[in-house]
Design an enzyme around this catalytic site. Sequence first.
Site, PDB file in Angstrom:
ATOM      1  N   ASN A 106       0.880  -1.167   0.000  1.00  0.00           N
ATOM      2  CA  ASN A 106       0.000   0.000   0.000  1.00  0.00           C
ATOM      3  C   ASN A 106       0.916   1.214   0.000  1.00  0.00           C
ATOM      4  O   ASN A 106       1.501   1.559   1.022  1.00  0.00           O
ATOM      5  CB  ASN A 106      -0.891  -0.032   1.254  1.00  0.00           C
ATOM      6  CG  ASN A 106      -1.736   1.218   1.391  1.00  0.00           C
ATOM      7  OD1 ASN A 106      -1.831   2.027   0.470  1.00  0.00           O
ATOM      8  ND2 ASN A 106      -2.356   1.375   2.553  1.00  0.00           N
ATOM      9  N   TRP A 107       1.036   1.824  -1.177  1.00  0.00           N
ATOM     10  CA  TRP A 107       2.008   2.914  -1.316  1.00  0.00           C
ATOM     11  C   TRP A 107       1.512   4.204  -0.685  1.00  0.00           C
ATOM     12  O   TRP A 107       2.274   5.156  -0.525  1.00  0.00           O
ATOM     13  CB  TRP A 107       2.344   3.126  -2.801  1.00  0.00           C
ATOM     14  CG  TRP A 107       3.120   1.997  -3.424  1.00  0.00           C
ATOM     15  CD1 TRP A 107       3.369   0.757  -2.877  1.00  0.00           C
ATOM     16  CD2 TRP A 107       3.754   1.992  -4.710  1.00  0.00           C
ATOM     17  NE1 TRP A 107       4.118  -0.010  -3.746  1.00  0.00           N
ATOM     18  CE2 TRP A 107       4.366   0.726  -4.884  1.00  0.00           C
ATOM     19  CE3 TRP A 107       3.869   2.927  -5.738  1.00  0.00           C
ATOM     20  CZ2 TRP A 107       5.073   0.382  -6.043  1.00  0.00           C
ATOM     21  CZ3 TRP A 107       4.576   2.583  -6.890  1.00  0.00           C
ATOM     22  CH2 TRP A 107       5.174   1.328  -7.044  1.00  0.00           C
ATOM     23  N   LYS A 108       0.232   4.270  -0.387  1.00  0.00           N
ATOM     24  CA  LYS A 108      -0.358   5.486   0.217  1.00  0.00           C
ATOM     25  C   LYS A 108      -0.062   6.716  -0.666  1.00  0.00           C
ATOM     26  O   LYS A 108       0.006   6.577  -1.874  1.00  0.00           O
ATOM     27  CB  LYS A 108       0.138   5.664   1.655  1.00  0.00           C
ATOM     28  CG  LYS A 108      -0.046   4.377   2.472  1.00  0.00           C
ATOM     29  CD  LYS A 108       0.075   4.567   3.948  1.00  0.00           C
ATOM     30  CE  LYS A 108      -0.136   3.228   4.649  1.00  0.00           C
ATOM     31  NZ  LYS A 108      -0.176   3.343   6.092  1.00  0.00           N
TER      32      LYS A 108
ATOM     33  N   HIS B 199      -9.661   1.620   4.219  1.00  0.00           N
ATOM     34  CA  HIS B 199      -8.435   1.742   5.014  1.00  0.00           C
ATOM     35  C   HIS B 199      -8.690   2.689   6.187  1.00  0.00           C
ATOM     36  O   HIS B 199      -9.428   3.673   6.052  1.00  0.00           O
ATOM     37  CB  HIS B 199      -7.299   2.269   4.144  1.00  0.00           C
ATOM     38  CG  HIS B 199      -5.965   2.170   4.804  1.00  0.00           C
ATOM     39  ND1 HIS B 199      -5.542   3.100   5.727  1.00  0.00           N
ATOM     40  CD2 HIS B 199      -4.996   1.237   4.725  1.00  0.00           C
ATOM     41  CE1 HIS B 199      -4.344   2.738   6.170  1.00  0.00           C
ATOM     42  NE2 HIS B 199      -3.990   1.613   5.582  1.00  0.00           N
TER      43      HIS B 199
ATOM     44  N   GLU C  48      -7.021   4.992   7.373  1.00  0.00           N
ATOM     45  CA  GLU C  48      -6.709   6.403   7.088  1.00  0.00           C
ATOM     46  C   GLU C  48      -7.861   7.077   6.353  1.00  0.00           C
ATOM     47  O   GLU C  48      -8.147   8.252   6.567  1.00  0.00           O
ATOM     48  CB  GLU C  48      -5.396   6.491   6.290  1.00  0.00           C
ATOM     49  CG  GLU C  48      -4.200   6.198   7.190  1.00  0.00           C
ATOM     50  CD  GLU C  48      -3.013   5.561   6.490  1.00  0.00           C
ATOM     51  OE1 GLU C  48      -2.932   5.587   5.254  1.00  0.00           O
ATOM     52  OE2 GLU C  48      -2.154   5.004   7.215  1.00  0.00           O
TER      53      GLU C  48
ATOM     54  N   GLU D 276      -6.064  -4.753  10.076  1.00  0.00           N
ATOM     55  CA  GLU D 276      -5.000  -3.805  10.395  1.00  0.00           C
ATOM     56  C   GLU D 276      -5.326  -3.060  11.684  1.00  0.00           C
ATOM     57  O   GLU D 276      -6.094  -2.093  11.660  1.00  0.00           O
ATOM     58  CB  GLU D 276      -4.842  -2.787   9.262  1.00  0.00           C
ATOM     59  CG  GLU D 276      -4.474  -3.396   7.929  1.00  0.00           C
ATOM     60  CD  GLU D 276      -3.825  -2.365   7.011  1.00  0.00           C
ATOM     61  OE1 GLU D 276      -2.718  -2.634   6.539  1.00  0.00           O
ATOM     62  OE2 GLU D 276      -4.401  -1.283   6.805  1.00  0.00           O
TER      63      GLU D 276
ATOM     64  N   GLY E 117       2.086   2.073  10.697  1.00  0.00           N
ATOM     65  CA  GLY E 117       3.096   3.127  10.582  1.00  0.00           C
ATOM     66  C   GLY E 117       3.781   3.469  11.888  1.00  0.00           C
ATOM     67  O   GLY E 117       4.489   4.461  11.978  1.00  0.00           O
TER      68      GLY E 117
ATOM     69  N   SER F 215       2.820  -2.383  10.295  1.00  0.00           N
ATOM     70  CA  SER F 215       4.249  -2.535  10.563  1.00  0.00           C
ATOM     71  C   SER F 215       4.805  -3.915  10.220  1.00  0.00           C
ATOM     72  O   SER F 215       5.679  -4.433  10.915  1.00  0.00           O
ATOM     73  CB  SER F 215       4.562  -2.160  12.013  1.00  0.00           C
ATOM     74  OG  SER F 215       4.209  -0.796  12.249  1.00  0.00           O
TER      75      SER F 215
ATOM     76  N   GLY G  99       2.560  -1.234   4.270  1.00  0.00           N
ATOM     77  CA  GLY G  99       2.696   0.177   3.929  1.00  0.00           C
ATOM     78  C   GLY G  99       4.152   0.554   3.726  1.00  0.00           C
ATOM     79  O   GLY G  99       4.744   0.284   2.683  1.00  0.00           O
TER      80      GLY G  99
HETATM   81  P1  PGA Z   1       2.472   0.106   7.640  1.00  0.00           P
HETATM   82  O1  PGA Z   1       1.052   0.398   6.943  1.00  0.00           O
HETATM   83  O2  PGA Z   1       2.954  -1.203   7.049  1.00  0.00           O
HETATM   84  O3  PGA Z   1       3.346   1.258   7.224  1.00  0.00           O
HETATM   85  O4  PGA Z   1       2.239   0.024   9.085  1.00  0.00           O
HETATM   86  C1  PGA Z   1       0.148  -0.630   6.692  1.00  0.00           C
HETATM   87  C2  PGA Z   1      -1.083  -0.084   6.035  1.00  0.00           C
HETATM   88  O5  PGA Z   1      -1.531   1.005   6.416  1.00  0.00           O
HETATM   89  O6  PGA Z   1      -1.638  -0.714   5.125  1.00  0.00           O
END
Ligand code: PGA
Length: 247
Positions: A9-11, A94, A96, A166, A172, A212, A233
């Site tokens: 997931n490149w965000k 997600h 976010e 998640e 993150g 993470s 991510g």
């Molecule tokens: P992260 O993000 O691996 O940076 O914790 C995961 C995600 O939000 O899909």
Amino acid sequence: MRKKIVAGNWKMNMTPSEAVALAETLKPLVATSEADVVFCVPAVDIVPVVNAVKGTNIEVGAENLYFEDKGAYTGEISADMILDAGAKYVVIGHSERREYFKETDEIVNKKVLKALEKGLTPILCCGESLTQREQGITIEWVRMQIKIALQGVSAEEAEKIVIAYEPIWAIGTGKTATTEQAQEVCGAIRVVLGEIYGCETAEKIRIQYGGSVNEGNAAELFAQPDIDGGLVGGASLKPGFGVIANA
Ligand code: PGA
């Protein structure tokens, strides 16, 4: 036997030219026949990344879609646009998007239905906050998220969905859930899927862990009975993603 699926997931990272460069770097590193590998990328990166990974094992996904077919929805992208750009997956719900863009479980449900109707594979995200974990309501919370997100989804369609568990506190933050915590919730998700669709269908649905995930913890997480891969991510933007894809 469920095939593993590891998705990056490149965000909101990578301009189109950076995205092509990253895809070129990762291409040889994520070559595997053991798992499905997906790069979920910003909308403007879909076309260049699709072109960059042609002929490889990598599929491309969008990070969001809107649930209407077309029209006056400035700034949104539709399932048809994503498909025509060459992507096959789409991340939905997600944390976010839920937090910063106020996406509710009902909106997530509409997006899941639209993605399935159009033939996109949803990567449906769920997960609890730190407060909810401390309150001891993790399982109830995640069960509710799944039940609402899957309203109106048939068993046949549900088999195509990928679910990503998640925990928000692990995203993150470098704070991964322990393998026991991750397996416990992924197992509980399979139980609720069984209640809705029956065991046979529940056994076919792939459930990822995200939060993470890194080169060091991926293999142990992915070895759990109800964890069928990961949604990654930060670590998906680095060459180490190759190690995760092969874990
Ligand atoms: P992260 O993000 O691996 O940076 O914790 C995961 C995600 O939000 O899909």
